[in-house]
Design a protein around this motif. Structure first.
Motif, PDB file in Angstrom:
ATOM      1  N   THR A 263       0.836  -1.207   0.000  1.00 59.06           N
ATOM      2  CA  THR A 263       0.000   0.000   0.000  1.00 59.06           C
ATOM      3  C   THR A 263       0.870   1.257   0.000  1.00 59.06           C
ATOM      4  O   THR A 263       0.621   2.204  -0.747  1.00 59.06           O
ATOM      5  N   ARG A 264       1.903   1.246   0.840  1.00 59.70           N
ATOM      6  CA  ARG A 264       2.813   2.391   0.855  1.00 59.70           C
ATOM      7  C   ARG A 264       3.403   2.616  -0.534  1.00 59.70           C
ATOM      8  O   ARG A 264       3.480   3.730  -1.026  1.00 59.70           O
ATOM      9  N   MET A 268       0.313   4.820  -2.265  1.00 56.25           N
ATOM     10  CA  MET A 268       0.910   6.068  -1.783  1.00 56.25           C
ATOM     11  C   MET A 268       2.194   6.433  -2.550  1.00 56.25           C
ATOM     12  O   MET A 268       2.802   7.452  -2.275  1.00 56.25           O
ATOM     13  N   LYS A 269       2.611   5.568  -3.453  1.00 57.39           N
ATOM     14  CA  LYS A 269       3.768   5.804  -4.328  1.00 57.39           C
ATOM     15  C   LYS A 269       5.035   6.190  -3.561  1.00 57.39           C
ATOM     16  O   LYS A 269       5.761   7.120  -3.939  1.00 57.39           O
ATOM     17  N   TYR A 275       6.505  11.951  -3.721  1.00 62.49           N
ATOM     18  CA  TYR A 275       5.381  11.623  -2.839  1.00 62.49           C
ATOM     19  C   TYR A 275       5.865  11.587  -1.397  1.00 62.49           C
ATOM     20  O   TYR A 275       7.020  11.239  -1.129  1.00 62.49           O
ATOM     21  N   THR A 277       4.701   9.894   1.449  1.00 73.13           N
ATOM     22  CA  THR A 277       4.653   8.704   2.302  1.00 73.13           C
ATOM     23  C   THR A 277       5.989   7.957   2.260  1.00 73.13           C
ATOM     24  O   THR A 277       6.498   7.667   1.188  1.00 73.13           O
TER      25      THR A 277
ATOM     26  N   GLU B  40      -2.181  15.368  -4.326  1.00 71.72           N
ATOM     27  CA  GLU B  40      -1.995  14.021  -4.859  1.00 71.72           C
ATOM     28  C   GLU B  40      -0.843  13.304  -4.147  1.00 71.72           C
ATOM     29  O   GLU B  40      -0.907  12.115  -3.867  1.00 71.72           O
ATOM     30  N   GLU B  41       0.201  14.047  -3.786  1.00 72.58           N
ATOM     31  CA  GLU B  41       1.405  13.410  -3.257  1.00 72.58           C
ATOM     32  C   GLU B  41       1.395  13.273  -1.737  1.00 72.58           C
ATOM     33  O   GLU B  41       2.307  12.704  -1.155  1.00 72.58           O
ATOM     34  N   GLY B  42       0.367  13.827  -1.068  1.00 75.58           N
ATOM     35  CA  GLY B  42       0.361  13.863   0.391  1.00 75.58           C
ATOM     36  C   GLY B  42       0.165  12.506   1.036  1.00 75.58           C
ATOM     37  O   GLY B  42      -0.248  11.548   0.408  1.00 75.58           O
ATOM     38  N   GLU B  43       0.482  12.462   2.343  1.00 75.37           N
ATOM     39  CA  GLU B  43       0.236  11.250   3.120  1.00 75.37           C
ATOM     40  C   GLU B  43      -1.211  11.237   3.592  1.00 75.37           C
ATOM     41  O   GLU B  43      -1.870  12.277   3.629  1.00 75.37           O
ATOM     42  N   VAL B 222      -1.691   3.775   7.665  1.00 74.99           N
ATOM     43  CA  VAL B 222      -1.606   4.127   6.250  1.00 74.99           C
ATOM     44  C   VAL B 222      -3.023   4.317   5.693  1.00 74.99           C
ATOM     45  O   VAL B 222      -3.467   5.434   5.495  1.00 74.99           O
ATOM     46  N   MET B 227      -7.095  -2.290   6.448  1.00 79.49           N
ATOM     47  CA  MET B 227      -6.505  -3.056   5.375  1.00 79.49           C
ATOM     48  C   MET B 227      -5.023  -3.342   5.569  1.00 79.49           C
ATOM     49  O   MET B 227      -4.584  -4.455   5.345  1.00 79.49           O
ATOM     50  N   CYS B 228      -4.237  -2.332   5.972  1.00 81.91           N
ATOM     51  CA  CYS B 228      -2.785  -2.507   5.872  1.00 81.91           C
ATOM     52  C   CYS B 228      -2.132  -3.123   7.102  1.00 81.91           C
ATOM     53  O   CYS B 228      -1.082  -3.738   7.003  1.00 81.91           O
TER      54      CYS B 228
END
Lengths: 467, 294
Positions: A263-264, A268-269, A275, A277, B40-43, B222, B227-228
Motif C-alpha cells: 500500500t505504501r 501512496m507511491k 510523494y 509517504t 496528490e502526493e500527500g500522506e 496508512v 486493510m494494511c
C-alpha cells in the motif's frame, strides 16, 4: 517445419531482468501487431471451445482471436468488452495457466495459445486508439450502490450500467481501483496507463464513483437502501486485515504486512521522491509466503534496492503464485528458501530486526487443501540474517460492513455468506469477491461481480413487476 | 474536495480547522477519527475529531503540525480545499454506547495532554449535552500551550496543570490526578488522551487507584480503514488494530512500550523529509539523504 513452429507460442518481449530489477516500469512489453496476429493464427477455433469454459467471465475467446487474425481489432475489442469491463487488467494479471490457457487444446502437445497476451494486445490497442466501450446513460432510473471499486465492484457496476441502471460506486480510499491500485505493483499493472483508464472506461458507461466513503461508518447499508433510495446494494469490499504468524519478535521494527508494504509503495507511491509517504525497506529482506502477494512484495523490495529471500514452508510445486510471477522473480535474482518456516524474528536491544530463526520442513500426508502438509524437521533450525521481514500470509475479512449491518450473515471465517447468485441473507443486498471468498484472484472477483449484476437486474425487474 | 470554512492558529504550535464534510458530520461520534490528505502526493493523516455540527455538515479538527504533511495542511486557509477527507473511522467512544442513566452514576475524569485536549473536548461536550458531568484535567508543558480552556469550561469542571507551573497547578497530569484524589475527588472511569508516554504513566497511576482507564491510541497508520495492518498494537496479549478495533482501548491492557517503539519507525525519514521540505530550494544537504547536491 511449420508444424513444429506451431507448437511454440510467439514469445513476448520483456524488459531485461537486470535492467528491470532497478525500475518500476512494466516488465512485460506485450505483443506488437505482427506478433499478435501471428499468435492468433495458432488458435484452432474449436467447435466446443474449452478456453471459454475456463474463463470466469466467459469471454468468447475464439471469436475475438478470429477477429484479431483478420486484423479487425475493433471487432476483437467489442467481443471482449461484451464480457469483460477490464480487459487490459485481465490480460496482465489473470492466472491464465489455470484458466483459459490451461484448457486450450494446443496445450496438450505444445504451448497453449497465449490468450492472455492477445487479450492484453487488444485492450492496449483500444486505449492507444481511443476506443471506448459503448456509453449508456441511466435510462431505467433504478439506483444500485456498489461498495468497493476493485475488480469485483467495477465489473458489477459496469455490467449494470450497460443495462441502463444508475450506479454509484462507494470507495473507502482516495483513489478508485481497489487492489488494482493498492495491491498489484506498477511493474505488473501500470496505474496511470492502464488502471486509471479502465476506471475511466467504467465511468464512461455512466457509473458515478464517490471516494472517501466508508460503508458501515460514513453511511450504512440500511441507509443506502432507505434514505438514499438505492434499490439494491452490491458488496465488493475485498479482503481485509493481514494475518500474522504469532511468533516471537513479530512486533519488532522492520516487520511489515505485505498489505502495508505494498500500500505504501503502490497506492501512496512511496518509491517516488515526489510523494510524501515513506517506506522503510532494508538491505536484506525476507518475505514470508508463496502467493502472488508475496511475489509482488519481494519484487518491490528488490526494486527498492534490497537483497530478497522468499521463505515458504512448502516446495516449489505448491507455490500458489502464478508461474509467470515466480519465473520473473527468479530471473530478477530473488532467492527462494523453500521448505523453510519462520520460528522467531530476532532483534537487537532497540527492537530492530536483525534476523530470522527458521526451521527446515518436509512434506507429509496431504491436508484438507489436497496439498502435502509441511512438517518441521526436528533440530534443523538455522538463522537467516535480515533487517526487514514482510509477512504475506493472507488476510482476514474486514469487519466494518458485517459488524454494522444487522442480519447480514457471515461464516466461521467472518466472510460474508452469499449463494452462487451472489444473494446474501438480506433482501436486495448482494456480495462477491474476496469479501465472500477470502483472498482470491482478480478474475474470480470479476466473475462474482458479473454474476451478481445479473442477479441484481433480475431482483429489480421482479421488484417493480410486482408493483 | 472538501472546503475549509475556517482555519486559525491556536495556542502555541496548534491549528484549528473547520471543514465541510457532510457525510462525516452526519454520522460521527466522539472518539472517532478522519483521514486527511492534502494534494496528490500527500500522506494519509489520521486526526481525531474535535467537534462536529450535524446540521451544517461541519467537522472541526485541532492538530499540531509535526511533519511535512501536517505542515502542508497548516498552510491552507479559509476557502481552500482539502483533497481527501474520509471518515468517520474507528469505533466511537464506549461512553456514547453506555445508557445515560448508567453514565450519570459514573464518576468520570478526563486526562488531556497537549493536542489530546481536542478529542477530550468532543467527549466532554457530548456528556454535557446528555446531562452527564465530568472533570477534565488539561495538561501542558507551559502556559502558552494550554488549549481550549474556555470552551472546555463550558462543558466540564476543568483543572489546568502546567509542567513548569506557569499556569494553573504545577506538575504533570499524573500529579494533578493524584492531588485531586487526595482532595477528595472519587473517580471510577478515566479517559486519557495525549502523547503515548503520558497515557502510559496515567495508566500506571490509575491502576494504583483501581480506576478503569480508556486510552486513545495514535499509532502509525496508512489506509486507516482496516486493510494494511500498520496500526497493530498488543492489547491484553493479542494483536489489535487501532483503525478498526480502536482507537480506544483499555489502557491497563495496552503494551505501551512496544507501541512507543513502533511509533519511532519512520522518525529519521520523516525528519529528513521535513528538513528538505522546509529548506526547499535552499536545502543545503543537512538531511543526510540527498548528498548535499540540492
Amino acid at each position: 517445419m511449420a508444424e513444429i513452429k506451431g507448437l511454440k507460442r510467439v514469445p513476448v518481449r520483456e524488459q531485461d531482468p537486470k535492467v528491470r530489477a532497478t525500475n518500476f516500469d512494466e516488465v512485460c512489453l506485450g505483443y506488437s501487431e505482427e506478433e499478435a496476429v501471428e499468435e492468433a493464427g495458432r488458435c484452432l477455433h474449436c467447435k466446443n471451445p474449452k478456453c471459454v469454459q475456463g474463463c470466469p467471465v466467459s469471454i468468447s475467446i475464439p471469436e475475438f482471436i478470429a477477429a484479431l487474425k483478420l486484423k479487425d481489432f475493433d471487432k476483437a475489442y467489442d467481443v471482449i468488452s461484451e464480457s469483460s469491463s477490464l480487459p487490459a487488467v485481465c490480460g496482465r494479471v489473470c492466472p491464465q495457466e489455470t484458466q483459459c490457457e490451461g484448457q486450450c487444446i494446443r496445450g496438450i502437445k505444445g504451448d497453449a495459445v497465449s490468450i492472455g497476451k492477445l487479450e492484453r494486445f487488444v485492450a492496449d490497442w483500444a486505449k492507444a486508439n481511443d476506443r471506448h466501450m459503448k456509453c449508456y446513460r441511466g435510462r431505467q432510473g433504478h439506483k444500485v450502490a456498489v461498495i468497493g471499486s476493485g475488480p469485483s465492484g467495477l465489473t458489477c457496476a459496469g455490467d449494470l450500467a450497460k443495462q441502463g441502471y444508475d450506479v454509484t460506486i462507494f470507495e473507502a480510499l482516495h483513489k478508485a481501483g481497489g487492489v488494482l491500485v493498492y495491491g498489484i505493483p506498477e511493474f505488473r499493472l501500470p496505474k496511470d496507463k492502464i488502471v486509471a483508464k479502465e476506471v475511466e472506461n467504467v465511468k464512461c458507461l455512466g457509473v458515478k464513483i464517490e471516494t472517501n466513503v466508508i460503508i458501515g461508518r460514513s453511511v450504512t447499508i440500511e441507509d443506502l437502501l432507505t434514505k438514499e433510495g438505492f434499490d439494491a446494494v452490491y458488496i465488493g469490499s475485498g479482503a481485509g486485515l493481514p494475518m500474522f504468524m504469532n511468533i516471537p519478535g513479530e512486533q519488532a521494527k522492520g516487520v511489515f504486512s505485505a498489505n502495508e508494504f505494498l500500500t505504501r509503495n503502490n497506492l501512496m507511491k512511496a518509491y517516488r521522491d515526489d510523494y510524501d509517504t515513506p517506506i522503510e525497506c532494508g538491505k536484506k529482506v525476507v518475505v514470508v509466503g508463496g502467493g502472488n502477494v508475496a511475489m509482488d512484495a519481494a519484487r518491490t523490495a528488490l526494486r527498492l534496492g534490497a537483497e530478497v529471500h522468499v521463505v515458504y514452508r512448502r516446495s516449489e510445486a505448491e507455490l500458489p503464485a502464478r508461474k509467470e510471477e515466480v519465473h520473473h522473480a527468479k530471473e530478477e535474482g530473488i532467492q527462494f528458501d523453500l521448505l523453510t518456516n519462520p520460528v522467531e524474528i530476532l532483534t537487537d536491544d532497540k527492537d530492530n530486526v536483525t534476523g530470522m530463526k527458521v526451521i527446515r520442513m518436509e512434506l507429509g500426508e496431504p491436508d484438507a487443501s489436497g496439498r502435502r502438509r509441511p512438517v518441521p524437521v526436528e533440530g534443523s533450525e538455522f538463522e537467516i540474517e535480515c533487517d526487514t521481514v514482510i509477512m504475506a500470509l493472507g488476510t482476514r475479512p474486514n469487519p466494518l460492513i458485517s459488524s454494522t449491518t444487522d442480519g447480514l450473515e457471515t461464516n466461521r471465517k467472518k466472510c460474508i455468506v452469499a449463494d452462487e447468485k451472489g444473494e446474501t441473507s438480506l433482501p436486495g443486498v448482494f456480495a462477491g469477491g474476496d469479501a465472500v471468498t477470502g483472498a482470491a484472484t482478480v478474475i474470480l472477483a470479476m466473475g462474482a461481480g458479473k454474476t451478481a449484476a445479473k442477479s441484481i437486474d433480475e431482483y429489480i425487474q421482479k421488484k417493480y413487476a410486482a408493483q | 474536495m472538501y472546503k475549509i470554512l475556517e482555519a486559525r492558529n491556536l495556542a502555541g504550535p496548534n491549528y484549528e480547522m473547520l471543514v465541510e464534510a457532510p457525510r462525516v458530520a452526519a454520522r460521527c461520534l466522539p472518539g472517532q477519527f478522519v483521514i486527511v490528505k492534502v494534494g496528490e502526493e500527500g500522506e494519509r493523516i489520521p486526526l481525531t475529531i474535535t467537534d462536529y455540527d450535524r446540521e451544517k455538515g461541519i467537522i472541526e479538527l485541532v492538530y499540531q503540525p509535526i511533519g511535512v504533511s501536517t505542515s502542508r495542511l497548516s498552510q491552507l486557509h479559509e476557502g481552500d480545499f482539502i483533497t481527501d477527507f474520509a471518515g468517520p473511522l474507528g469505533q466511537p467512544s464506549d461512553l456514547t454506547r453506555t445508557p445515560i442513566e448508567e453514565l450519570k452514576k459514573k464518576k468520570i475524569v478526563f486526562v488531556a495532554g497537549g493536542v489530546g485536549t481536542a478529542p477530550v473536548y468532543c467527549q466532554a461536550k457530548w456528556l454535557h449535552e446528555h446531562g452527564v458531568e465530568s472533570d477534565v484535567i488539561i495538561g501542558a508543558k507551559t502556559k502558552d500551550l494550554v488549549m481550549l480552556e474556555d470552551k472546555m469550561k463550558k462543558v466540564a469542571n476543568v483543572y489546568v496543570t502546567t509542567d513548569d507551573g506557569s499556569y494553573g497547578r504545577t506538575g504533570m497530569v499524573t500529579r494533578c490526578l493524584e492531588d485531586l484524589i487526595a482532595e477528595g475527588h472519587v473517580y471510577d472511569h478515566c479517559v486519557c488522551i495525549g502523547p503515548m508516554i503520558m497515557m502510559k504513566f496515567t495508566c500506571l497511576t490509575t491502576r494504583k487507584y483501581g480506576i478503569h482507564t480508556v486510552v486513545s491510541m495514535n499509532p502509525i497508520m496508512v489506509d486507516g480503514t482496516g486493510m494494511c495492518g500498520a496500526c497493530r498494537l498488543i492489547v491484553g496479549g493479542e494483536v489489535r488494530f487501532a483503525c478498526v478495533d480502536g482507537p480506544e482501548f483499555d489502557g491497563h491492557l495496552v503494551d505501551f512500550d512496544l507501541a512507543m517503539k513502533r511509533q519511532t519507525l519512520y522518525k529519521t525519514k520523516e525528519g529528513e523529509a521535513f528538513l528538505a521540505w522546509k529548506e526547499g530550494q535552499t536545502h543545503s544537504g543537512g538531511c543526510g539523504q540527498c548528498g548535499g547536491d540540492k
